[in-house]
Scaffold this motif. Structure first.
Motif: not given
Length: 123
Positions: A34-39, A48-56, A108-111
């Protein structure tokens, strides 16, 4: 398929804090990075930020490093962005994003994208 709905934005003063939330639909949330972006107005959307599926694993852009924290609760199908010491230049629409590849989120290319939540910081 995953659908994302952001919440928690608003009008705040410089120095305030917020917690943005992104609720995801579907039973496979825990397999998505998951990630957060801003405009900001007149600017391109930025990571802005990203976190892996397991939070690690996490990653942050330089402007927010040390002020923002990304976290997730897989039991609640939710990812959070804790934003502290807000500045007027943090004013933007904040978007949640998801992808099965961590690199895709950071690049910056999430689905998948949410609709965004507005954060406005007054000086």
């Amino acid at each position: 398929q995953v659908q994302l709905v952001e919440s928690g934005g608003g009008l705040v003063q410089a120095g305030d804090s917020l917690r943005l939330s992104c609720a995801a639909s579907g039973r496979t949330f825990s397999s998505y990075n998951m990630g957060w972006f801003r405009q900001a107005p007149g600017k391109e959307r930025e990571f802005v930020a990203a976190i892996s599926w397991n939070g690690i694993n996490t990653d942050y852009s330089n402007p927010v490093k040390g002020r923002f924290t990304i976290s997730r609760d897989n039991a609640k199908n939710t990812v959070y962005l804790h934003v502290n010491s807000l500045k007027p230049e943090d004013t933007a629409v904040y978007y949640c994003a998801a992808d099965r590849m961590f690199a895709a989120v950071v690049a910056g290319t999430p689905g998948y994208w949410g609709q965004g939540t507005q954060v406005t910081v007054s000086s």
